[in-house]
Design a protein around this motif. Sequence first.
Motif, PDB file in Angstrom:
ATOM      1  N   LYS A  91       0.753  -1.348  -0.042  1.00 34.38           N
ATOM      2  CA  LYS A  91       0.196   0.463   0.205  1.00 34.38           C
ATOM      3  C   LYS A  91       1.021   1.343  -0.368  1.00 34.38           C
ATOM      4  O   LYS A  91       1.295   2.498  -0.460  1.00 34.38           O
ATOM      5  N   ALA A  92       2.029   1.269   1.079  1.00 33.77           N
ATOM      6  CA  ALA A  92       2.591   2.602   1.015  1.00 33.77           C
ATOM      7  C   ALA A  92       3.921   2.710   0.298  1.00 33.77           C
ATOM      8  O   ALA A  92       4.325   3.397  -0.420  1.00 33.77           O
ATOM      9  N   ASP A  93       3.880   1.471  -0.823  1.00 38.32           N
ATOM     10  CA  ASP A  93       4.804   1.481  -2.283  1.00 38.32           C
ATOM     11  C   ASP A  93       7.057   1.212  -1.674  1.00 38.32           C
ATOM     12  O   ASP A  93       7.540   1.836  -2.385  1.00 38.32           O
ATOM     13  N   TRP A  94       6.969   0.019  -0.370  1.00 41.63           N
ATOM     14  CA  TRP A  94       8.032   0.330   0.309  1.00 41.63           C
ATOM     15  C   TRP A  94       9.234  -0.513  -0.761  1.00 41.63           C
ATOM     16  O   TRP A  94       9.126  -0.795  -1.503  1.00 41.63           O
ATOM     17  N   PRO A  95      10.677   0.260  -1.127  1.00 44.11           N
ATOM     18  CA  PRO A  95      11.643  -0.587  -1.498  1.00 44.11           C
ATOM     19  C   PRO A  95      11.260  -1.964  -1.150  1.00 44.11           C
ATOM     20  O   PRO A  95      11.532  -2.133  -0.002  1.00 44.11           O
ATOM     21  N   GLY A  96      11.412  -2.885  -2.568  1.00 45.54           N
ATOM     22  CA  GLY A  96      11.400  -4.616  -1.990  1.00 45.54           C
ATOM     23  C   GLY A  96      13.200  -4.604  -1.283  1.00 45.54           C
ATOM     24  O   GLY A  96      13.749  -3.551  -1.356  1.00 45.54           O
ATOM     25  N   LEU A  97      13.320  -5.873  -0.569  1.00 48.28           N
ATOM     26  CA  LEU A  97      14.417  -6.166  -0.375  1.00 48.28           C
ATOM     27  C   LEU A  97      15.456  -5.578  -1.422  1.00 48.28           C
ATOM     28  O   LEU A  97      16.420  -5.708  -0.801  1.00 48.28           O
ATOM     29  N   ARG A  98      15.422  -6.187  -2.219  1.00 55.96           N
ATOM     30  CA  ARG A  98      16.730  -6.589  -3.209  1.00 55.96           C
ATOM     31  C   ARG A  98      16.782  -4.994  -3.494  1.00 55.96           C
ATOM     32  O   ARG A  98      18.239  -5.136  -3.871  1.00 55.96           O
ATOM     33  N   SER A  99      16.111  -4.424  -3.534  1.00 54.17           N
ATOM     34  CA  SER A  99      16.839  -2.798  -3.717  1.00 54.17           C
ATOM     35  C   SER A  99      17.690  -1.996  -2.965  1.00 54.17           C
ATOM     36  O   SER A  99      18.625  -1.713  -2.953  1.00 54.17           O
ATOM     37  N   TRP A 100      17.299  -2.826  -1.724  1.00 58.31           N
ATOM     38  CA  TRP A 100      18.358  -2.196  -0.579  1.00 58.31           C
ATOM     39  C   TRP A 100      19.398  -2.683  -0.430  1.00 58.31           C
ATOM     40  O   TRP A 100      20.822  -2.521  -0.248  1.00 58.31           O
ATOM     41  N   LEU A 101      19.257  -4.661  -0.663  1.00 53.16           N
ATOM     42  CA  LEU A 101      20.918  -5.167  -0.396  1.00 53.16           C
ATOM     43  C   LEU A 101      21.804  -4.780  -1.676  1.00 53.16           C
ATOM     44  O   LEU A 101      22.247  -4.247  -1.730  1.00 53.16           O
TER      45      LEU A 101
END
Length: 290
Positions: A91-101
């Motif tokens: 809903k809040a469109d948080w960045p996915g784990l992959r892009s953080w990593l």
Amino acid sequence: MWHPIQADFPQQRPLPDFERGQQSIQPGEVIGIITCGSGAIRPVNQPQPGWPLWLERDYYHAKDHASLVVIGRWKGLPLLLRQAQRGEAKKADWPGLRSWLLQSDANTFDLLTTAAGLASWNEQHRYCGRCGTKTESRKDEYARECPRCHLRHYPRVSPCIITLVWREDALLLARGPRFAPGVYSTLAGFIETGESAEQALHREVMEEVGVQIGNLRYLGSQSWPFPHSLMLGYWAEYQAGDIQFDGVEIEDARWYPFDQLPELPPATSISRHLINSFLRWKGVKEHSAF
Ligand SMILES: [Zn+2]
């Protein structure tokens, strides 16, 4: 004959900044909170100067923070996990784990991987698998326990093999349908129950690309939180067979000469480590495309 190679993959040593597990936290002590769930991490609205975007600053209050899971300490700072509500990340469109990593150094990679593993375990083991009672988080270890039958549920780790298949003049690289455009990687698959890592390796390579391998060499491992894999990395020498693939799980696979490699996975991945360390061992200049 194998020559020794340098153990230069960061995950092969304990990382100095991250201390895992339960910590005693003093009332009022500054803490960091990571909010994570459904494979995504919440970015902080107003990040503290010098603090990463994924870390919220707060002061510890045992009562207010009772439902949070203690991850450990990072650079001396107590770290806690807040479980995201279902649907909240999307809903809040948080960045996915992959892009953080992809933006992480080795320390941060381990930390975010641990947070994600704990979040998926926390979400998926709310009830006992044996008797259906609601489970409770244990304070002395990463575990949820059933108060009725006392079965403990630990964070899940699923071993997988990942292997660079090579021959004298080329590397066997493949791509799946969900890869970024143009990227080719090493072969990987889950180890099945009752199977050794080496047996899984022979089976997966045969299933995915139809070739026989031998001369296996274990290089190292990496935790990979999609969703909770532990990748065991090998080199394997080609022995026989022509490449064949199904076009579904593997959409393309081919031999690449050392000096004509395609785009490869990111430098933080064990796949890239398997490739780069092999090229170094062979005396080929490392591939720089990324
Ligand atoms: Zn139970």
